[in-house]
Design an enzyme around this catalytic site. Structure first.
Site, mmCIF file in Angstrom:
data_model
loop_
_atom_site.group_PDB
_atom_site.id
_atom_site.type_symbol
_atom_site.label_atom_id
_atom_site.label_comp_id
_atom_site.label_asym_id
_atom_site.label_seq_id
_atom_site.Cartn_x
_atom_site.Cartn_y
_atom_site.Cartn_z
ATOM 1 N N GLU A 111 -7.767 -4.469 2.959
ATOM 2 C CA GLU A 111 -8.107 -4.490 4.391
ATOM 3 C C GLU A 111 -7.334 -3.406 5.169
ATOM 4 O O GLU A 111 -7.910 -2.619 5.923
ATOM 5 C CB GLU A 111 -7.729 -5.892 4.877
ATOM 6 C CG GLU A 111 -7.938 -6.181 6.322
ATOM 7 C CD GLU A 111 -7.106 -7.418 6.721
ATOM 8 O OE1 GLU A 111 -6.628 -8.162 5.844
ATOM 9 O OE2 GLU A 111 -6.934 -7.594 7.942
ATOM 10 N N GLU A 167 -3.247 2.381 -3.340
ATOM 11 C CA GLU A 167 -3.045 1.362 -4.379
ATOM 12 C C GLU A 167 -3.296 0.022 -3.719
ATOM 13 O O GLU A 167 -2.442 -0.474 -2.988
ATOM 14 C CB GLU A 167 -1.596 1.420 -4.906
ATOM 15 C CG GLU A 167 -1.222 2.702 -5.601
ATOM 16 C CD GLU A 167 -1.922 2.868 -6.939
ATOM 17 O OE1 GLU A 167 -2.434 1.870 -7.484
ATOM 18 O OE2 GLU A 167 -1.986 4.001 -7.423
ATOM 19 N N GLU A 202 -8.819 -11.779 -3.495
ATOM 20 C CA GLU A 202 -7.420 -11.846 -3.904
ATOM 21 C C GLU A 202 -6.680 -12.919 -3.097
ATOM 22 O O GLU A 202 -6.699 -12.886 -1.875
ATOM 23 C CB GLU A 202 -6.778 -10.481 -3.650
ATOM 24 C CG GLU A 202 -5.363 -10.402 -4.126
ATOM 25 C CD GLU A 202 -4.747 -9.033 -3.848
ATOM 26 O OE1 GLU A 202 -4.865 -8.542 -2.716
ATOM 27 O OE2 GLU A 202 -4.147 -8.472 -4.775
HETATM 28 P P1 NAP Z 1 -0.497 -5.163 3.663
HETATM 29 O O1 NAP Z 1 -0.549 -6.240 4.640
HETATM 30 O O2 NAP Z 1 -1.700 -4.333 3.435
HETATM 31 O O3 NAP Z 1 0.738 -4.247 4.066
HETATM 32 C C1 NAP Z 1 1.145 -3.151 3.290
HETATM 33 C C2 NAP Z 1 1.941 -2.204 4.133
HETATM 34 O O4 NAP Z 1 1.091 -1.674 5.160
HETATM 35 C C3 NAP Z 1 3.111 -2.854 4.856
HETATM 36 O O5 NAP Z 1 4.163 -1.925 4.963
HETATM 37 C C4 NAP Z 1 2.532 -3.133 6.221
HETATM 38 O O6 NAP Z 1 3.510 -3.235 7.224
HETATM 39 C C5 NAP Z 1 1.697 -1.889 6.406
HETATM 40 N N1 NAP Z 1 0.662 -2.017 7.438
HETATM 41 C C6 NAP Z 1 0.114 -3.137 7.964
HETATM 42 N N2 NAP Z 1 -0.793 -2.806 8.912
HETATM 43 C C7 NAP Z 1 -0.819 -1.458 8.976
HETATM 44 C C8 NAP Z 1 -1.539 -0.526 9.744
HETATM 45 N N3 NAP Z 1 -2.444 -0.913 10.633
HETATM 46 N N4 NAP Z 1 -1.300 0.796 9.554
HETATM 47 C C9 NAP Z 1 -0.408 1.217 8.631
HETATM 48 N N5 NAP Z 1 0.322 0.367 7.887
HETATM 49 C C10 NAP Z 1 0.105 -0.947 8.040
HETATM 50 O O7 NAP Z 1 -0.072 -5.695 2.224
HETATM 51 P P2 NAP Z 1 1.102 -6.690 1.936
HETATM 52 O O8 NAP Z 1 0.706 -7.986 2.539
HETATM 53 O O9 NAP Z 1 2.400 -6.094 2.290
HETATM 54 O O10 NAP Z 1 1.071 -6.713 0.347
HETATM 55 C C11 NAP Z 1 0.132 -7.402 -0.377
HETATM 56 C C12 NAP Z 1 -1.041 -6.535 -0.786
HETATM 57 O O11 NAP Z 1 -0.592 -5.358 -1.445
HETATM 58 C C13 NAP Z 1 -1.934 -7.206 -1.780
HETATM 59 O O12 NAP Z 1 -3.266 -6.993 -1.443
HETATM 60 C C14 NAP Z 1 -1.606 -6.518 -3.096
HETATM 61 O O13 NAP Z 1 -2.611 -6.557 -4.052
HETATM 62 C C15 NAP Z 1 -1.325 -5.156 -2.642
HETATM 63 N N6 NAP Z 1 -0.496 -4.460 -3.633
HETATM 64 C C16 NAP Z 1 -1.084 -3.533 -4.430
HETATM 65 C C17 NAP Z 1 -0.344 -2.884 -5.390
HETATM 66 C C18 NAP Z 1 -0.955 -1.853 -6.281
HETATM 67 O O14 NAP Z 1 -0.219 -1.131 -6.903
HETATM 68 N N7 NAP Z 1 -2.251 -1.738 -6.348
HETATM 69 C C19 NAP Z 1 1.009 -3.166 -5.524
HETATM 70 C C20 NAP Z 1 1.578 -4.132 -4.694
HETATM 71 C C21 NAP Z 1 0.810 -4.762 -3.739
HETATM 72 P P3 NAP Z 1 3.972 -4.674 7.814
HETATM 73 O O15 NAP Z 1 4.086 -5.591 6.641
HETATM 74 O O16 NAP Z 1 5.243 -4.373 8.476
HETATM 75 O O17 NAP Z 1 2.904 -5.066 8.776
#
Ligand code: NAP
Ligand code: MG
Length: 495
Positions: free
Chosen positions: A231, A250, A385
């Site tokens: 998202e 990723e 997920e």
């Molecule tokens: P997330 O909500 O997408 O956040 C990821 C990063 O993006 C955080 O630093 C978040 O900051 C930042 N972010 C949020 N809104 C943003 C925006 N509008 N603009 C720019 N950056 C923004 O993901 P999460 O909840 O931290 O982690 C879980 C997700 O990561 C899962 O979907 C998982 O599958 C995925 N993941 C993928 C991998 C891979 O290698 N494929 C590895 C690890 C995790 P804040 O948290 O400060 O809002």
């Protein structure tokens, strides 16, 4: 006294008036206070990272000097391993055993690996492109790179990105998740101490929804390397379209483990427990769909459930703990909503599915390891997920059906195959839409091997030569060699 964590911009530690409490998800207690970046600090990070790239010494250092710095960061992580492991444990709620033996040593190893190998990845190529011209491909750093990190592996994922970006000669702005900024802010202290020139690494903290857009839109940024949800990934694609930048994405997963009749049942069950319940299922590569061949399905399910019930949930600082809490109450609510929806769609909970009753855990965001069966292939939980300790166990008959089931979701991050028939395993691996396929193992990441997803799991790689080259741009040089110094184009208009 609660520790304070300032931002790190242009070689200085900056306390800002706006602060945020950092919570230990295992106890619900405040463990630190981190500064939040306002637009003024972002501006300072952007302009100083740009200047450090355009005019600073870092991109001009010899490769040997750069290599020395990368090694010193690895050593700095090892010298501070105990502190970092404890901090990561407190900030994420991961069991201390995991942070001590996985997150921190692996973070140092990636820097070591890049230090040892990156020079070989930068060799320029000479090509004879025609009888009149010689071609050369030059490998240059991208420029200023923004690294956006999720909360599930806060230090490790930051180090995967940092090791490549720095070795390639870029300057960076790191944005950790505002839930888990502590280990990256601690790493900034290590980087400062070893004397990396100012503004080569900058760390800004703040919620993504407040500061993400500014960072990803800015003209001074050449590349954004993002790890997180699908998202938010889509939002970043939009932001960065404003000024066109290189991206790596990723994103999430809904990975499948395919378990055949001929496996050693205990090995397959034990490994499958790890593949979904490690880090409480908050792994991008979590095997959240387990498909078991019909000959062993009943026995597998019975043993899996029995062992899942015995997993030791506990406080994160206890070395005996096998599962810690989820990252936040919001994440736990999301998990519960998915389970409710799955039940409404006909799924049956055969293990877990609720908050544990142990009073010792009542202030943390704990959730029992959960197993669902009878989940339809069109239901939400089959395709989306959850990012928590929730697994679906399903039956299949043959390998063609296994491949269809594994490939039937929009994600394509990883898969596992368990069988003694290595010919079948490799043939099946070739049919899977997944960037990583583990055969008779799970979760082993090697710095040598590129890692990254297909389809909705994103694009671009981390690690390996391919991951390193994401942070490099390729310049073609064409050198005319025609006799008497007269290039062919000279004759086109023929004056
Ligand atoms: P997330 O909500 O997408 O956040 C990821 C990063 O993006 C955080 O630093 C978040 O900051 C930042 N972010 C949020 N809104 C943003 C925006 N509008 N603009 C720019 N950056 C923004 O993901 P999460 O909840 O931290 O982690 C879980 C997700 O990561 C899962 O979907 C998982 O599958 C995925 N993941 C993928 C991998 C891979 O290698 N494929 C590895 C690890 C995790 P804040 O948290 O400060 O809002
Ligand atoms: Mg999030």
């Amino acid at each position: 006294m609660i520790s304070k964590y300032p931002l790190y911009i242009n070689g200085q530690f900056i306390e800002t008036p706006e602060k945020q409490n950092i919570i230990n998800p295992s106890t619900g207690k405040v463990i630190a206070e981190a500064s939040l970046a306002s637009p003024a600090e972002l501006e300072s990070a952007l302009s100083s990272a740009r200047l450090a790239f355009d005019q600073g010494p870092w991109p001009q250092f010899s490769l040997a000097e750069r290599k020395e710095f990368i090694f010193r960061i690895a050593q700095g992580i090892l010298d501070n391993a105990e502190l970092l492991a404890s901090l990561e444990m407190q900030n994420t709620g991961k069991p201390i055993k995991e942070t001590t033996f996985m997150d921190i040593p692996s973070s140092a190893k990636t820097f070591e690996f890049m230090a040892n190998n990156f020079i070989g990845y930068l060799d320029n190529e000479e090509l004879s492109v025609s009888s009149e011209a010689r071609g050369r491909i030059i490998r240059e750093p991208m420029g200023v790179v923004v690294l956006i990190i999720p909360w599930n592996y806060p230090l490790l994922i930051a180090c995967w990105k940092l090791a490549s970006a720095l070795a390639a000669g870029n300057t960076v702005i790191v944005k950790p998740s505002s839930l888990t900024p502590l280990t990256v802010l601690e790493l900034a202290k290590i980087i400062h101490k070893i004397g990396l020139p100012p503004a080569v690494v900058n760390v800004v903290n703040g919620s993504g929804s407040k500061i993400g857009q500014l960072l990803c839109e800015d003209k001074r940024v050449d590349m954004v390397s993002f790890t997180g949800s699908n998202e938010i990934g889509k939002q970043i694609l939009q932001y960065s379209s404003k000024n066109v930048k290189k991206l790596t994405m990723e994103l999430g997963g809904k990975s499948a483990s395919l378990i055949f009749n001929d496996v050693d049942l205990d090995v397959a069950v034990n490994s499958s427990l790890t593949s979904i319940f490690l880090n409480q299922g908050q792994m991008c590569t979590a095997m959240s769909r387990i498909f078991v061949q019909e000959g062993i399905y009943e026995r597998f399910l019975e043993s899996f459930v029995q062992k899942a019930k015995r997993l030791k949930l506990g406080l994160a600082d206890n070395h005996e703990t096998q599962m810690g809490p989820l990252i936040s109450d919001a994440q736990r609510k999301k998990v519960i909503a998915y389970i409710d929806k799955a039940k409404a769609e006909g799924g049956k909970v055969v293990c877990g599915g609720k908050i544990p009753e142990n009073p010792e855990l009542k202030n943390g965001y704990y959730f029992e390891p959960t197993v669902l069966v009878d989940v339809g292939v069109h239901s939400h939980i089959f395709k989306e997920e959850v990012f928590g300790p929730v697994v679906l166990i399903h039956k299949f008959s043959g390998s063609d059906e296994a491949a269809i089931l594994a490939n039937s979701v929009d994600f394509g991050l990883a898969a596992c195959i368990w069988t003694k028939d290595l010919y079948l395993a490799q043939e099946l691996a070739g049919k899977l839409n997944a960037g990583t396929v583990w055969i008779n193992t799970y979760g082993m990441f090697y710095n040598e091997l590129p890692y990254g997803g297909f389809k909705q799991s994103g694009f671009g790689k981390e690690l390996g030569k391919e991951g390193f080259l994401e942070y490099v741009r390729f310049k073609s040089m064409i050198i005319d060699q025609s006799e008497e110094g007269k290039p062919l184009v000279n004759y086109w208009y023929g004056f």
